[in-house]
Motif scaffolding. Structure first.
Motif, PDB file in Angstrom:
ATOM      1  N   GLY A 118      36.921-117.126 -77.040  1.00  0.00           N
ATOM      2  CA  GLY A 118      37.528-117.179 -75.719  1.00  0.00           C
ATOM      3  C   GLY A 118      36.589-116.809 -74.598  1.00  0.00           C
ATOM      4  O   GLY A 118      37.024-116.298 -73.564  1.00  0.00           O
ATOM      5  N   LEU A 119      35.289-117.096 -74.784  1.00  0.00           N
ATOM      6  CA  LEU A 119      34.283-116.731 -73.794  1.00  0.00           C
ATOM      7  C   LEU A 119      33.534-117.957 -73.277  1.00  0.00           C
ATOM      8  O   LEU A 119      33.293-118.912 -74.023  1.00  0.00           O
ATOM      9  CB  LEU A 119      33.255-115.768 -74.406  1.00  0.00           C
ATOM     10  CG  LEU A 119      33.763-114.437 -74.954  1.00  0.00           C
ATOM     11  CD1 LEU A 119      32.622-113.706 -75.640  1.00  0.00           C
ATOM     12  CD2 LEU A 119      34.379-113.590 -73.849  1.00  0.00           C
ATOM     13  N   HIS A 120      33.186-117.890 -72.011  1.00  0.00           N
ATOM     14  CA  HIS A 120      32.247-118.862 -71.432  1.00  0.00           C
ATOM     15  C   HIS A 120      30.909-118.149 -71.290  1.00  0.00           C
ATOM     16  O   HIS A 120      30.741-117.284 -70.432  1.00  0.00           O
ATOM     17  CB  HIS A 120      32.729-119.356 -70.071  1.00  0.00           C
ATOM     18  CG  HIS A 120      31.683-120.115 -69.313  1.00  0.00           C
ATOM     19  ND1 HIS A 120      31.138-121.301 -69.774  1.00  0.00           N
ATOM     20  CD2 HIS A 120      31.049-119.848 -68.134  1.00  0.00           C
ATOM     21  CE1 HIS A 120      30.236-121.732 -68.910  1.00  0.00           C
ATOM     22  NE2 HIS A 120      30.154-120.863 -67.919  1.00  0.00           N
ATOM     23  N   ILE A 121      29.955-118.492 -72.143  1.00  0.00           N
ATOM     24  CA  ILE A 121      28.636-117.862 -72.123  1.00  0.00           C
ATOM     25  C   ILE A 121      27.673-118.837 -71.454  1.00  0.00           C
ATOM     26  O   ILE A 121      27.395-119.906 -71.993  1.00  0.00           O
ATOM     27  CB  ILE A 121      28.164-117.515 -73.545  1.00  0.00           C
ATOM     28  CG1 ILE A 121      29.187-116.592 -74.225  1.00  0.00           C
ATOM     29  CG2 ILE A 121      26.799-116.839 -73.500  1.00  0.00           C
ATOM     30  CD1 ILE A 121      28.883-116.281 -75.676  1.00  0.00           C
ATOM     31  N   PRO A 122      27.163-118.504 -70.264  1.00  0.00           N
ATOM     32  CA  PRO A 122      26.392-119.476 -69.471  1.00  0.00           C
ATOM     33  C   PRO A 122      24.943-119.635 -69.923  1.00  0.00           C
ATOM     34  O   PRO A 122      23.996-119.296 -69.216  1.00  0.00           O
ATOM     35  CB  PRO A 122      26.476-118.886 -68.061  1.00  0.00           C
ATOM     36  CG  PRO A 122      26.539-117.415 -68.288  1.00  0.00           C
ATOM     37  CD  PRO A 122      27.354-117.233 -69.543  1.00  0.00           C
ATOM     38  N   ILE A 123      24.791-120.173 -71.123  1.00  0.00           N
ATOM     39  CA  ILE A 123      23.464-120.483 -71.658  1.00  0.00           C
ATOM     40  C   ILE A 123      23.396-121.988 -71.865  1.00  0.00           C
ATOM     41  O   ILE A 123      24.310-122.580 -72.443  1.00  0.00           O
ATOM     42  CB  ILE A 123      23.226-119.760 -72.995  1.00  0.00           C
ATOM     43  CG1 ILE A 123      23.102-118.252 -72.764  1.00  0.00           C
ATOM     44  CG2 ILE A 123      21.975-120.288 -73.693  1.00  0.00           C
ATOM     45  CD1 ILE A 123      23.034-117.439 -74.042  1.00  0.00           C
ATOM     46  N   ILE A 124      22.329-122.607 -71.367  1.00  0.00           N
ATOM     47  CA  ILE A 124      22.141-124.045 -71.584  1.00  0.00           C
ATOM     48  C   ILE A 124      20.738-124.284 -72.122  1.00  0.00           C
ATOM     49  O   ILE A 124      19.813-123.509 -71.866  1.00  0.00           O
ATOM     50  CB  ILE A 124      22.374-124.866 -70.294  1.00  0.00           C
ATOM     51  CG1 ILE A 124      21.457-124.399 -69.162  1.00  0.00           C
ATOM     52  CG2 ILE A 124      23.828-124.781 -69.865  1.00  0.00           C
ATOM     53  CD1 ILE A 124      21.602-125.241 -67.912  1.00  0.00           C
ATOM     54  N   PRO A 125      20.558-125.367 -72.903  1.00  0.00           N
ATOM     55  CA  PRO A 125      19.240-125.651 -73.476  1.00  0.00           C
ATOM     56  C   PRO A 125      18.255-126.110 -72.404  1.00  0.00           C
ATOM     57  O   PRO A 125      18.609-126.868 -71.494  1.00  0.00           O
ATOM     58  CB  PRO A 125      19.513-126.788 -74.468  1.00  0.00           C
ATOM     59  CG  PRO A 125      20.996-126.854 -74.616  1.00  0.00           C
ATOM     60  CD  PRO A 125      21.571-126.333 -73.345  1.00  0.00           C
ATOM     61  N   ARG A 126      17.039-125.645 -72.516  1.00  0.00           N
ATOM     62  CA  ARG A 126      15.948-126.084 -71.642  1.00  0.00           C
ATOM     63  C   ARG A 126      14.779-126.469 -72.551  1.00  0.00           C
ATOM     64  O   ARG A 126      14.100-125.614 -73.110  1.00  0.00           O
ATOM     65  CB  ARG A 126      15.560-124.968 -70.678  1.00  0.00           C
ATOM     66  CG  ARG A 126      14.818-125.455 -69.443  1.00  0.00           C
ATOM     67  CD  ARG A 126      14.533-124.288 -68.509  1.00  0.00           C
ATOM     68  NE  ARG A 126      13.960-124.738 -67.248  1.00  0.00           N
ATOM     69  CZ  ARG A 126      13.438-123.923 -66.335  1.00  0.00           C
ATOM     70  NH1 ARG A 126      13.417-122.621 -66.545  1.00  0.00           N
ATOM     71  NH2 ARG A 126      12.947-124.391 -65.213  1.00  0.00           N
ATOM     72  N   LYS A 127      14.578-127.773 -72.688  1.00  0.00           N
ATOM     73  CA  LYS A 127      13.627-128.271 -73.684  1.00  0.00           C
ATOM     74  C   LYS A 127      12.185-128.034 -73.280  1.00  0.00           C
ATOM     75  O   LYS A 127      11.811-128.193 -72.120  1.00  0.00           O
ATOM     76  CB  LYS A 127      13.862-129.766 -73.913  1.00  0.00           C
ATOM     77  CG  LYS A 127      12.930-130.368 -74.971  1.00  0.00           C
ATOM     78  CD  LYS A 127      13.433-131.703 -75.476  1.00  0.00           C
ATOM     79  CE  LYS A 127      13.298-132.816 -74.467  1.00  0.00           C
ATOM     80  NZ  LYS A 127      13.614-134.135 -75.071  1.00  0.00           N
ATOM     81  N   GLY A 128      11.381-127.683 -74.281  1.00  0.00           N
ATOM     82  CA  GLY A 128       9.936-127.578 -74.090  1.00  0.00           C
ATOM     83  C   GLY A 128       9.218-128.420 -75.118  1.00  0.00           C
ATOM     84  O   GLY A 128       9.426-128.255 -76.326  1.00  0.00           O
ATOM     85  N   GLN A 129       8.394-129.359 -74.653  1.00  0.00           N
ATOM     86  CA  GLN A 129       7.619-130.201 -75.555  1.00  0.00           C
ATOM     87  C   GLN A 129       6.191-129.655 -75.686  1.00  0.00           C
ATOM     88  O   GLN A 129       5.611-129.184 -74.706  1.00  0.00           O
ATOM     89  CB  GLN A 129       7.589-131.643 -75.054  1.00  0.00           C
ATOM     90  CG  GLN A 129       8.984-132.255 -74.929  1.00  0.00           C
ATOM     91  CD  GLN A 129       8.955-133.748 -74.646  1.00  0.00           C
ATOM     92  OE1 GLN A 129       8.167-134.498 -75.231  1.00  0.00           O
ATOM     93  NE2 GLN A 129       9.821-134.193 -73.745  1.00  0.00           N
ATOM     94  N   ILE A 130       5.661-129.701 -76.894  1.00  0.00           N
ATOM     95  CA  ILE A 130       4.352-129.111 -77.199  1.00  0.00           C
ATOM     96  C   ILE A 130       3.518-130.113 -77.986  1.00  0.00           C
ATOM     97  O   ILE A 130       4.023-130.821 -78.872  1.00  0.00           O
ATOM     98  CB  ILE A 130       4.512-127.801 -77.998  1.00  0.00           C
ATOM     99  CG1 ILE A 130       5.244-126.749 -77.144  1.00  0.00           C
ATOM    100  CG2 ILE A 130       3.163-127.261 -78.464  1.00  0.00           C
ATOM    101  CD1 ILE A 130       5.503-125.440 -77.856  1.00  0.00           C
ATOM    102  N   LEU A 131       2.220-130.153 -77.681  1.00  0.00           N
ATOM    103  CA  LEU A 131       1.262-130.996 -78.398  1.00  0.00           C
ATOM    104  C   LEU A 131       0.422-130.128 -79.328  1.00  0.00           C
ATOM    105  O   LEU A 131       0.065-129.002 -78.983  1.00  0.00           O
ATOM    106  CB  LEU A 131       0.335-131.718 -77.422  1.00  0.00           C
ATOM    107  CG  LEU A 131       0.935-132.319 -76.145  1.00  0.00           C
ATOM    108  CD1 LEU A 131      -0.145-133.054 -75.353  1.00  0.00           C
ATOM    109  CD2 LEU A 131       2.094-133.237 -76.458  1.00  0.00           C
ATOM    110  N   VAL A 132       0.076-130.681 -80.486  1.00  0.00           N
ATOM    111  CA  VAL A 132      -0.783-129.981 -81.448  1.00  0.00           C
ATOM    112  C   VAL A 132      -2.029-130.833 -81.674  1.00  0.00           C
ATOM    113  O   VAL A 132      -1.937-132.013 -82.043  1.00  0.00           O
ATOM    114  CB  VAL A 132      -0.065-129.760 -82.793  1.00  0.00           C
ATOM    115  CG1 VAL A 132      -0.950-128.955 -83.744  1.00  0.00           C
ATOM    116  CG2 VAL A 132       1.272-129.060 -82.587  1.00  0.00           C
TER     117      VAL A 132
END
Length: 392
Positions: A215-229
């Motif tokens: 019953g909670l609204h937790i304000p977390i959203i994905p923030r993508k990070g792309q990485i090169l190897v």
């Protein structure tokens, strides 16, 4: 060993979850950790190696990062495992007079907070970082920044927790919560209910999904990070490298919109070199939902930024690319602590790109909260209650 009646259940097997399990087990708290996949199977296994302290804002984030840095210094000997930890130092590159003015203010606050970050001019920067482009005006430098292998940390802490009696259950998905008149009394899973007086959600970008079940609204959203190897090469850089733009995009997403052609990517250089010689080059800060794929556009942008600042990279081959999802909160601060309206429930998530640096210290502080032992920290600024609409 499966615990029939744990005192605490942790949901999530990333660095926050396993750190909490380890420190609870050290306190003798009967603990079960539930992970739907494998340890480090999410963000903790899809990121770089940096423990970058000087990128943290003065105040609670910097204080926690410094405490976390001290934990890392002794973690290998404590766990008895090689975590590829090294205090290698770090630099933030400065390319313009405007960036110089901004970094001078940041460095001033950091020095007041007790870390002796310095600003190097062009000659000092080139002396410490010979491969950097000569157009760079200068850089910040601090010898206390470090790096570590986050996957090794997760597995080592998981093993250490298990050796102290913690029950680590992989491939176990939580489907709901057990509730009673006093609050949260355990979790429901596909393989049965587990009753416990304390439940900790430490599921990174998947924390909101679990929050809804309570019953909670937790304000977390994905923030993508792309990485090169890259391929393995001889040492090219000294320590961790960030660009001034990386810091801007981290702390103020609105600034990312001024990035021209690649504005939606939130582009800013971050770079480190592994012991084996591979370079990990990031990165982006994209709001792209739960998409973990890499894109040709981002690969070109990251590679172009890296070559612009380190021209020798033009002749270095890429081996692969990958992406991870940082758990972003609107104010850039993690959510750590109890939920007052749901007695027995705790949250430890929303560290965005600071999860590796803050993982062990978060686990240690949360273990103090759960066990009811004095920690000496005021973590109220990290409470979910700072968001007005967190109750559904």
């Amino acid at each position: 060993m499966k615990l029939n009646s744990p005192e605490a259940v942790i949901i999530g097997g990333g660095i926050i979850g396993v750190s909490t399990a380890y420190y609870l087990a050290r306190k003798g708290v009967r603990t079960t950790l539930l992970e739907s996949g494998d340890l480090a199977g999410g963000t903790s296994g899809s990121c770089d190696r940096a423990i970058m302290i000087q990128s943290k804002n003065p105040g609670l984030p910097l204080s926690m990062a410094l405490a976390g840095s001290k934990l890392y210094e002794s973690l290998e000997s404590e766990l008895g495992e090689d975590l590829e930890y090294g205090k290698i130092g770090g630099m933030i590159l400065i390319e313009s007079e405007e960036e110089m003015r901004v970094m001078e203010k940041i460095v001033g606050r950091q020095r007041e907070a007790g870390i002796d970050v310095v600003i190097l001019g062009r000659s000092g920067t080139l002396a410490r970082q010979p491969a950097v482009s000569p157009h760079v005006l200068g850089a910040t430098y601090w010898n206390g920044d470090a790096d570590v292998n986050p996957v090794k940390v997760c597995f080592a802490m998981g093993r250490a927790a298990a050796s102290r009696g913690a029950d680590i259950r992989l491939g176990t998905r939580v489907t709901g919560f057990i509730k009673d008149k006093d609050g949260i009394a355990g979790v429901r899973t596909g393989s049965g209910d587990i009753k416990a007086g304390k439940v900790i959600i430490a599921a990174g970008v998947w924390t909101p999904e679990l929050g809804k079940m309570a019953g909670l609204h937790i304000p977390i959203i994905p923030r993508k990070g792309q990485i090169l190897v890259t391929e393995k090469i001889s040492p090219l850089i000294n320590g961790n490298i960030l660009s001034g733009r990386y810091i801007a995009c981290k702390h103020n997403p609105e600034l990312a919109k001024a990035g021209g052609e690649y504005s939606a990517l939130g582009l800013g250089l971050s770079m480190g070199q592994t012991r084996s010689g591979n370079l990990l080059i990031g990165g982006t800060r994209e709001f792209a939902g739960y998409d973990c794929g890499t894109t040709p556009e981002a690969v070109r942008a990251i590679a172009g930024e890296a070559v612009r600042l380190f021209p020798a990279l033009k002749k270095v081959n890429l081996l692969r690319t990958f992406a991870g999802l940082r758990p972003y909160t609107p104010d850039g601060m993690p959510i750590v602590g109890p939920v007052p309206e749901r007695p027995g429930l705790f949250i430890a998530a929303g560290h965005e790109g600071d999860g590796i640096a803050l993982g062990p210290v978060t686990g240690s502080l949360l273990a103090d909260m759960v066990a009811g032992t004095a920690g000496g920290w005021d973590l109220s600024p990290l409470s979910i209650t700072r968001f007005n609409d967190y109750i559904l």
